[in-house]
Design a protein around this motif. Structure first.
Motif, PDB file in Angstrom:
ATOM      1  N   TRP A 354       0.856  -1.190   0.000  1.00  0.00           N
ATOM      2  CA  TRP A 354       0.000   0.000   0.000  1.00  0.00           C
ATOM      3  C   TRP A 354       0.890   1.237   0.000  1.00  0.00           C
ATOM      4  O   TRP A 354       2.082   1.155   0.287  1.00  0.00           O
ATOM      5  CB  TRP A 354      -0.906   0.012   1.233  1.00  0.00           C
ATOM      6  N   ILE A 355       0.302   2.381  -0.215  1.00  0.00           N
ATOM      7  CA  ILE A 355       1.111   3.609  -0.280  1.00  0.00           C
ATOM      8  C   ILE A 355       1.842   3.866   1.032  1.00  0.00           C
ATOM      9  O   ILE A 355       2.977   4.359   1.032  1.00  0.00           O
ATOM     10  CB  ILE A 355       0.246   4.842  -0.684  1.00  0.00           C
ATOM     11  N   THR A 356       1.220   3.528   2.152  1.00  0.00           N
ATOM     12  CA  THR A 356       1.881   3.792   3.429  1.00  0.00           C
ATOM     13  C   THR A 356       3.222   3.071   3.503  1.00  0.00           C
ATOM     14  O   THR A 356       4.212   3.610   4.002  1.00  0.00           O
ATOM     15  CB  THR A 356       0.967   3.385   4.601  1.00  0.00           C
ATOM     16  N   GLY A 357       3.255   1.860   2.973  1.00  0.00           N
ATOM     17  CA  GLY A 357       4.506   1.116   2.965  1.00  0.00           C
ATOM     18  C   GLY A 357       5.526   1.688   1.990  1.00  0.00           C
ATOM     19  O   GLY A 357       6.731   1.574   2.205  1.00  0.00           O
ATOM     20  N   GLY A 432      -5.144   5.844   7.670  1.00  0.00           N
ATOM     21  CA  GLY A 432      -5.984   4.946   6.884  1.00  0.00           C
ATOM     22  C   GLY A 432      -7.462   5.238   6.966  1.00  0.00           C
ATOM     23  O   GLY A 432      -8.212   4.965   6.047  1.00  0.00           O
ATOM     24  N   GLU A 433      -7.884   5.782   8.074  1.00  0.00           N
ATOM     25  CA  GLU A 433      -9.295   6.099   8.272  1.00  0.00           C
ATOM     26  C   GLU A 433      -9.356   7.019   9.489  1.00  0.00           C
ATOM     27  O   GLU A 433      -8.376   7.136  10.224  1.00  0.00           O
ATOM     28  CB  GLU A 433     -10.100   4.821   8.528  1.00  0.00           C
ATOM     29  N   PRO A 434     -10.505   7.642   9.682  1.00  0.00           N
ATOM     30  CA  PRO A 434     -10.597   8.502  10.870  1.00  0.00           C
ATOM     31  C   PRO A 434     -10.416   7.642  12.122  1.00  0.00           C
ATOM     32  O   PRO A 434     -10.899   6.513  12.178  1.00  0.00           O
ATOM     33  CB  PRO A 434     -12.027   9.047  10.801  1.00  0.00           C
ATOM     34  N   ASP A 456      -1.996  11.801  13.793  1.00  0.00           N
ATOM     35  CA  ASP A 456      -3.090  11.236  12.999  1.00  0.00           C
ATOM     36  C   ASP A 456      -2.962  11.832  11.602  1.00  0.00           C
ATOM     37  O   ASP A 456      -3.387  12.950  11.349  1.00  0.00           O
ATOM     38  CB  ASP A 456      -4.420  11.611  13.664  1.00  0.00           C
ATOM     39  N   THR A 457      -2.335  11.077  10.713  1.00  0.00           N
ATOM     40  CA  THR A 457      -1.929  11.612   9.416  1.00  0.00           C
ATOM     41  C   THR A 457      -2.983  11.362   8.349  1.00  0.00           C
ATOM     42  O   THR A 457      -3.275  10.220   8.010  1.00  0.00           O
ATOM     43  CB  THR A 457      -0.622  10.938   8.972  1.00  0.00           C
ATOM     44  N   TRP A 458      -3.545  12.426   7.814  1.00  0.00           N
ATOM     45  CA  TRP A 458      -4.483  12.254   6.707  1.00  0.00           C
ATOM     46  C   TRP A 458      -3.740  12.442   5.386  1.00  0.00           C
ATOM     47  O   TRP A 458      -3.070  13.464   5.170  1.00  0.00           O
ATOM     48  CB  TRP A 458      -5.636  13.260   6.751  1.00  0.00           C
ATOM     49  N   THR A 461      -3.117   7.624  -1.394  1.00  0.00           N
ATOM     50  CA  THR A 461      -2.204   7.100  -2.403  1.00  0.00           C
ATOM     51  C   THR A 461      -1.814   8.219  -3.371  1.00  0.00           C
ATOM     52  O   THR A 461      -0.651   8.363  -3.749  1.00  0.00           O
ATOM     53  CB  THR A 461      -2.900   5.964  -3.191  1.00  0.00           C
ATOM     54  N   GLU A 462      -2.799   9.020  -3.723  1.00  0.00           N
ATOM     55  CA  GLU A 462      -2.598  10.078  -4.704  1.00  0.00           C
ATOM     56  C   GLU A 462      -1.692  11.200  -4.191  1.00  0.00           C
ATOM     57  O   GLU A 462      -1.005  11.849  -4.972  1.00  0.00           O
ATOM     58  CB  GLU A 462      -3.958  10.695  -5.092  1.00  0.00           C
ATOM     59  N   THR A 463      -1.728  11.444  -2.886  1.00  0.00           N
ATOM     60  CA  THR A 463      -0.995  12.612  -2.376  1.00  0.00           C
ATOM     61  C   THR A 463       0.476  12.293  -2.114  1.00  0.00           C
ATOM     62  O   THR A 463       1.267  13.196  -1.889  1.00  0.00           O
ATOM     63  CB  THR A 463      -1.621  13.177  -1.078  1.00  0.00           C
ATOM     64  N   HIS A 570      -7.950  -0.594   4.450  1.00  0.00           N
ATOM     65  CA  HIS A 570      -7.759  -0.935   3.033  1.00  0.00           C
ATOM     66  C   HIS A 570      -8.823  -0.232   2.219  1.00  0.00           C
ATOM     67  O   HIS A 570     -10.000  -0.264   2.548  1.00  0.00           O
ATOM     68  CB  HIS A 570      -7.888  -2.448   2.801  1.00  0.00           C
ATOM     69  N   ARG A 571      -8.360   0.341   1.139  1.00  0.00           N
ATOM     70  CA  ARG A 571      -9.271   1.127   0.324  1.00  0.00           C
ATOM     71  C   ARG A 571      -9.894   0.225  -0.738  1.00  0.00           C
ATOM     72  O   ARG A 571      -9.184  -0.410  -1.510  1.00  0.00           O
ATOM     73  CB  ARG A 571      -8.438   2.224  -0.302  1.00  0.00           C
ATOM     74  N   ILE A 572     -11.210   0.173  -0.752  1.00  0.00           N
ATOM     75  CA  ILE A 572     -11.907  -0.740  -1.655  1.00  0.00           C
ATOM     76  C   ILE A 572     -13.017   0.017  -2.378  1.00  0.00           C
ATOM     77  O   ILE A 572     -13.779   0.754  -1.755  1.00  0.00           O
ATOM     78  CB  ILE A 572     -12.504  -1.923  -0.857  1.00  0.00           C
TER      79      ILE A 572
END
Ligand code: WTA
Length: 692
Positions: A354-357, A432-434, A456-458, A461-463, A570-572
């Motif tokens: 995932w992007i976080t990784g 990943g989520e609120p 709490d990082t908002w 993937t796009e950013t 996970h974004r679905i």
């Protein structure tokens, strides 16, 4: 904390565009705290004193500069990296407004660099060669390994040489389908070293999904392993790869080289199915190559990687990130949002799939010469204390995870946490989520012993990197709020019509103006890039998230407003799950919505209409779920299948998801107006079948 309070007291307002920050009156005047929004948690004075950004003033000063002079702000930071050639006069150029032509974002164009060089060689040159780069912890307690920066570079070079030898060149794609072995970041860095574009596919994706991604980006090589242990299960990855390669071959995409790591602890090579000629054991070839490898110098705007992510339509999107801006942005966000210091040991529980990784296991930390823990296994194996055992074992000081894990560990009880020391911990992170305030408090009080700020990082993937995030030490925190924008980021909240709303408000979260880590296109489909992200609210990048801003200027993310759901972080895309369901021969139509889920954040709730004459049964339910597992992956399996003889539709045939969401969450008194339905009776029928 009186000094600190004075800081807050004298806080001025942010420049317009970032939203106004009123003074934190509640704190200053000692008002009784009226609501959650007013619930402030202060960093200790000791923490602030040592922090990169020790006060709101310092933040405001840096933030203001970053907005007023982005070119100056970012080029100063970028100069700390190694550039073979400096970028041309213009630090960045952009057009985010489709009304003015194609959307285009460029940073450090003309600059020549290499991100692998900046992660490894540069840090080694400045004395970090013997520092631990990666501590690897296996699924089974007791199995572990480590690599110093010198050793990591040697491994990366060997693989890079191998890839070159089998014909991978600058600009070629390489698909990586690996679990969390050290070989995963090694493979990413090896690609980057030779200018190849990696596309990591999360090793929980099914053969179908892997094939789809392979067919889209047509890699020269696929890198995988034979199997992996996760918790008490063994997952036979090579079988999945074989099926995916067979599927893509059927469609004319033939992969000549499938480099396979023998993950001995999970499976021996003797029992692995093998296609001679195509399949090659990593251990047989890679170690024979030289441990040095010249760098392929690339333009800052050359592609670094592709990462497929879910959108509101069925087909996953290949988010494309380039080299220079992404490098500068991930390194900088990592440093500030976690208040990173060379004495830290950092662990992010995300998978590199995932992007976080990508940004915060591999690139961001390594660019800072950090020591990173990479964990192969399940976070609650063999028991829910495993994370804290690992924290104590490696003296982890920064721990970054997803709310879903926090909630699940919270349910397992404090005992599993408190039996470990955790005194090395300094900063916690969430993504990943609120994060709901009660999970936030448990994380803060129990895991962090009420002394570790939570970032709490908002972001998305796009950013590429963090967009709205606390800077620990700078701000008092509010549990559940991602707080304020990172340097250079101008979030705006807009209404339905795309008009910017000021002050305390809620609406759609957009960003005006680009930041270095922004994605540049969707692979092979720039038009979809423009329509998906830049046309809903012209002039802005639209995130797909809802957001509110409170009277103090804090941002509160409220979740997706499109047909994307966040399940365990996970974004679905609901459309992806629907298309998997309707591929089942007995399913005629499907509508998927997200419902609140105690641990996973959101659960997947699927309404299905069956083919005429097919009766609904337990067996069919299971087979529908199996279909989704096989088509997407186990993480996308619906939590609930709701048999729907008919779906609520408007007279023009549009499914009324609003109503389905209410039925799914059993908010039956909030169904709203159903008179516009073609057949209002459908609703009662659905309700009566809810618990079938
Ligand atoms: C959600 C993951 C609230 C959001 C980095 C976003 C969050 C989507 C947060 C992107 C957060 C991520 N608070 N929501 N701190 N972080 N999200 O692309 O809905 O997998 O749009 O990137 O996750 O998911 P993605």
């Amino acid at each position: 904390t009186s000094d600190h309070l004075r800081h807050v007291e004298s806080m001025s307002t942010l420049p317009s565009g970032a939203g106004r920050i009123s003074r934190l009156n509640a704190v200053i005047l000692g008002d009784s705290l009226a609501s959650e929004e007013d619930d402030l948690v202060f960093p200790s004075q000791a923490f602030s004193d040592q922090a990169h950004v020790p006060s709101p003033q310092k933040y405001l000063e840096m933030y203001t500069r970053s907005i007023q002079d982005p070119a100056g702000f970012w080029s100063e930071i970028a100069s700390q990296f190694y550039w073979k050639e400096r970028w041309s006069q213009q630090v960045y150029s952009e057009n985010l407004d489709i009304r003015k032509g194609n959307v285009r974002i460029e940073w450090f164009k003309g600059g020549v660099t290499n991100i692998c060089y900046n992660c490894l060689d540069r840090n080694i040159d400045s004395g970090s060669g013997d520092r631990v780069a990666i501590y690897w912890e296996g699924n089974e307690p007791g199995s572990d390994g480590m690599l110093t920066y010198n050793q990591l570079l040697a491994r990366v070079c060997q693989l890079a040489n191998y890839l070159k030898d089998v014909g991978v060149q600058k600009g070629d794609a390489v698909v990586i389908y690996l679990p969390m072995l050290m070989e995963l970041p090694i493979a990413m860095l090896a690609c980057a070293r030779i200018g190849a574009v990696h596309s990591v596919v999360f090793a929980g994706f099914s053969a179908e999904s892997l094939a789809q991604r392979i067919m889209d980006c047509k890699p020269k090589v696929v890198i995988s392993c034979n199997a992996v242990r996760r918790g008490s299960k063994v997952i036979y990855l090579k079988e999945i790869v074989d099926a995916a390669l067979a599927e893509s071959a059927k469609n004319g995409i033939i992969i000549d080289v499938c480099l396979t790591y023998e993950n001995e602890s999970a499976m021996k090579r003797e029992t692995t199915k093998w296609q001679k000629g195509r399949d090659i054991w990593w251990q047989d070839v890679v170690p024979k190559y030289p441990t040095t490898c010249a760098v392929e110098w690339v333009d800052a705007e050359d592609a670094l990687f592709l990462l497929y992510t879910s959108g509101s339509t069925g087909k996953p999107k290949g988010v494309l990130h380039t080299t220079g801006g992404y490098m500068v942005y991930t390194a900088t966000t990592f440093k500030y949002a976690f208040d990173y210091k060379p004495s830290d040991v950092y662990w992010c529980t995300a998978d590199c799939g995932w992007i976080t990784g990508h940004s915060y296991v591999t690139y961001g930390p390594l660019l800072n010469a950090a020591t990173v823990v990479v964990y192969e296994g399940a976070p609650n194996y063999p028991n829910p204390g495993r994370c804290w055992e690992i924290v104590d074992k490696y003296k982890v000081s920064i721990f970054y995870t997803a709310p879903t894990l926090v909630r699940s560990l919270m349910r397992d009880g404090d005992e599993f946490v408190t039996r470990y020391s955790r005194k090395s911990l300094r900063v916690l992170g969430s993504v990943g989520e609120p994060i709901n305030p009660s999970a936030w408090r448990w994380f803060f009080n129990i895991v962090g012993d009420s002394r570790c700020p939570i970032s709490d990082t908002w972001w998305q993937t796009e950013t590429g990197g963090f967009m709205i995030t606390p800077l620990p030490g700078a701000w008092p925190q509010k549990p559940g709020s991602a707080t304020f924008p990172f340097f250079g980021v101008q979030p705006v909240i807009v209404d339905e019509k795309g008009a910017e709303i000021e002050g305390e408000c809620s609406g759609y979260l957009c960003v005006k103006s680009s930041w270095p880590g922004a994605f540049r296109t969707l692979y092979g489909d720039h038009e979809r890039y423009e329509t998906t992200y830049f046309s809903a609210f012209p002039g802005y990048y639209f995130s797909g998230d809802g957001c509110s801003r409170d009277k103090d200027g804090y941002y509160w993310l409220t979740g997706r407003v499109d047909d994307v759901i966040n399940v365990s972080g996970h974004r679905i895309g609901t459309a992806e799950v629907e298309s998997a369901l309707v591929s089942h021969p007995q399913c005629a139509e499907a509508a998927v919505v997200g419902v609140e889920h105690e641990v996973k954040g959101q659960g997947i709730y699927a309404f299905v209409t069956l083919v005429e004459g097919v009766p609904y049964s337990e067996e069919l339910r299971r087979s529908l779920i199996m279909t989704v597992r096989n088509q997407i992956g186990a993480f996308a399996a619906p939590d609930k299948i709701h048999w729907a003889p008919a779906l609520p539709k408007t007279r023009s045939g549009k499914i009324m998801r609003r109503i389905l969401r209410k039925i799914a969450s059993r908010q039956l008194d909030e169904l709203g107006d159903i008179s516009t339905l073609a057949e209002p009776g459908v609703v009662d029928q659905l309700i009566s079948l809810a618990d079938c």
